[in-house]
Design an enzyme around this catalytic site. Structure first.
Site, short mmCIF file in Angstrom:
data_model
loop_
_atom_site.label_atom_id
_atom_site.label_comp_id
_atom_site.label_asym_id
_atom_site.label_seq_id
_atom_site.Cartn_x
_atom_site.Cartn_y
_atom_site.Cartn_z
N CYS A 170 12.69 11.12 7.75
CA CYS A 170 12.41 10.79 9.16
C CYS A 170 13.64 11.05 10.02
O CYS A 170 13.53 11.42 11.17
CB CYS A 170 12.00 9.33 9.25
N LYS A 211 0.89 -1.17 0.00
CA LYS A 211 0.00 0.00 0.00
C LYS A 211 0.92 1.22 0.00
O LYS A 211 1.42 1.64 1.04
CB LYS A 211 -0.88 -0.06 1.26
N GLU A 223 7.66 16.99 14.81
CA GLU A 223 8.31 16.76 13.53
C GLU A 223 7.71 17.70 12.48
O GLU A 223 6.51 17.67 12.24
CB GLU A 223 8.09 15.30 13.11
N GLU A 230 8.20 1.95 11.47
CA GLU A 230 9.28 2.93 11.28
C GLU A 230 8.60 4.29 11.24
O GLU A 230 7.94 4.62 10.26
CB GLU A 230 10.02 2.67 9.96
#
Ligand code: NAD
Length: 496
Positions: free
Chosen positions: A285, A176, A386, A251
């Site tokens: 990330c 996906k 973030e 993750e």
């Protein structure tokens, strides 16, 4: 295939139009469509999972010898390399990264398949020390259907990190990809089929994660989810997985500290800090988004850093000299801008950037310049959340104790960087930092043979590394009786 045509998607070995809404993948540098496709529907999810299960049970893939599965994986690596330039150009259009970066991602995907092919054919099962009249062994079995859910920032490399070990382990995979970057996952599925992977073992379901990713995660035939993406989505998946007692790897996000000690080699530190935060336009990330600089060095270092950041070449991703392309979407750029405004409202000030670029391509695409915020405390929102864009928050520190406390004071714990000439000092600090990866006098360097993952809100589980295949396999212990006599307890004598 013309732009107006609708791309087929790969559902259980059949290439056909998705049954969901038609939408376009757009080039973030211009906002123009690159390709049209139909999203998958919930029925398509069902067909993909049932087809994957059928292929897992009937294709014989799981029963092939490891070296036979490895041969297909080597071939996938080879085909990716043969088509490298075409794939890199397509990825540049799909997500707007500069061409040099997409070339590196494609090369990384090929390397990942090669690595897991080698790991697959050399993986050993163990005979464990026996404590009785038996032989005891530890072996691994494929799980079945695995879901690989990926974000938009590093397509093909992210998918390869999940698909390669999952296939090596004998499983079927349903990918996906992020809704807005579906093209490389579709190409990868085609390459897998071209390399001889039995049909049905790989499917790709483009479309909305909240609909398709959720259904995939909940599906009873999906035995494992490997997810890369935002922490909120990761926690949602973890809840579903808990109810199914299903293993997951997550993750997730980061807010990684990068630390310049007072004995750092400043040329290296400037180059590394710049690369750590501004490459990929900060959409990484592991971006080194919180900079801590020893107070004695702070002013001279920041002067050099901002002068160098101002020279970074932002622009056309097709130009090989470009260092920073556009952000992924208009909505994401607005989110980055909101964070910069928040930083200013929290009392910070801009050392660099903070305003949209204008003229030419800048008026069409979602570009944002390298931006440095100062004058903030580590507890403030822009230092804790973030941003996922080219925004660095810089903080001076006075002592190592204060530094360690602040660097570790984050919900995230994905990565960290240290710049110091003193290896003993860097070693001691590196051991005290809470992070899945610590880079010392380098940053954002990767090896597929080194495990990767985060602590706390940055994730669960590890990817990469030789033993990465075992994440996609169930361990099983086997005991073989070697005794001459029946087990003593029942009192049965041999030969009676
Ligand atoms: P996201 O969480 O919005 O989406 C990631 C994927 O999950 C997409 O395919 C999306 O469609 C799907 N998804 C969304 N909702 C879902 C649901 N309810 N159930 C199942 N699947 C769902 O993340 P994003 O915006 O695509 O990517 C950016 C994030 O990814 C950032 O937070 C970044 O830090 C993180 N990221 C982490 C790593 C890592 O290795 N730690 C690497 C790259 C990106």
């Amino acid at each position: 295939m013309t732009l107006e045509q609708t791309l087929p998607i790969c559902i259980a070995g059949t290439w056909r139009l998705g049954a969901g809404e038609r939408y376009a993948s757009c080039y973030p540098a211009t906002g123009e469509p690159v390709a049209w496709l139909n999203a998958a529907s919930l029925d398509d999810v069902e067909a993909a999972v049932q087809g994957a299960h059928h292929a897992f049970v009937h294709s014989g893939w799981a029963q092939r010898k490891p070296h036979e599965r490895a041969a297909v994986l080597y071939r996938i690596a080879e085909l990716i390399r043969q088509r490298a330039e075409e794939l890199a150009q397509l990825q540049r259009q799909d997500n707007g990264k500069p061409i040099n970066e997409t070339r590196a991602l494609v090369a990384s995907a090929a390397g990942t398949f090669q690595f897991f092919a080698a790991a697959c054919e050399t993986l050993e099962e163990t005979i464990t020390p026996s404590r009785g009249d038996f032989l005891s062994m530890s072996v691994y079995e494929p799980m079945g259907v695995v879901a690989a859910i990926t974000p938009w920032n590093s397509p093909i490399a992210s998918e390869a990190q999940k698909v390669a070990p999952a296939l090596a382990g004998g499983n079927a995979v349903v990918i996906k990809p992020a809704e807005i970057t579906p093209l490389l996952a579709l190409q990868l599925a085609q390459i897998c089929e071209d390399a001889g992977l039995p049909k049905g073992l790989i499917s790709v379901l483009p479309g909305k994660g909240s609909l398709l990713g959720d259904a995939l995660t909940r599906h009873p035939l999906v035995k494992r989810v490997s997810f890369t993406g935002g922490t909120r989505t990761g926690k949602h998946i973890a809840h579903i997985a808990a109810d199914k007692m299903m293993p997951v790897s997550l993750e997730l996000g980061g807010k990684s500290p990068t630390i310049v000690l007072d004995d750092a080699d400043l040329d290296h530190a400037v180059a590394g800090v710049l690369y750590g935060i501004f490459s990929s336009s900060g959409e990484a990330c592991i971006a080194g988004s919180r900079l801590f600089v020893a107070r004695a060095l702070y002013e001279p270092f920041m002067t050099r850093l901002s002068a160098a950041a101002a020279q970074l070449r932002v622009g056309d991703p097709a130009d090989e000299r470009t260092q920073m392309g556009p952000l992924i979407s208009a909505a994401h750029r607005e989110s980055v801008e909101r964070y910069v405004a928040l930083g200013l409202a929290e009392g910070g000030h801009l050392r660099l950037g903070g305003e949209r670029l204008s003229g030419g391509m800048f008026d069409q695409g979602y570009f944002y310049p390298p931006t440095i915020l100062e004058g903030l405390g580590n507890h403030q929102q822009v230092c804790q959340e973030e941003i996922f864009g080219p925004v660095l928050v810089a903080l001076p520190f006075d002592s190592e104790e204060q530094l360690i406390e602040q660097a570790n004071d984050s919900l995230y714990a994905l990565a960290a960087g240290i710049w110091s000439r003193d290896y003993k000092r860097a070693w001691a600090l590196g051991r005290k930092l809470q992070a899945g990866t610590v880079w010392i006098n380098t940053y954002k360097q990767f090896s597929i043979s080194t495990p990767f993952g985060g602590w706390r809100d940055s994730g669960l589980g590890r990817e990469k590394g030789r033993l990465g295949i075992l994440q996609y396999m169930e361990q099983k212990s086997l005991y073989w009786g070697m005794n001459q006599q029946p087990l003593a307890w029942a009192g049965v004598e041999a030969g009676q």
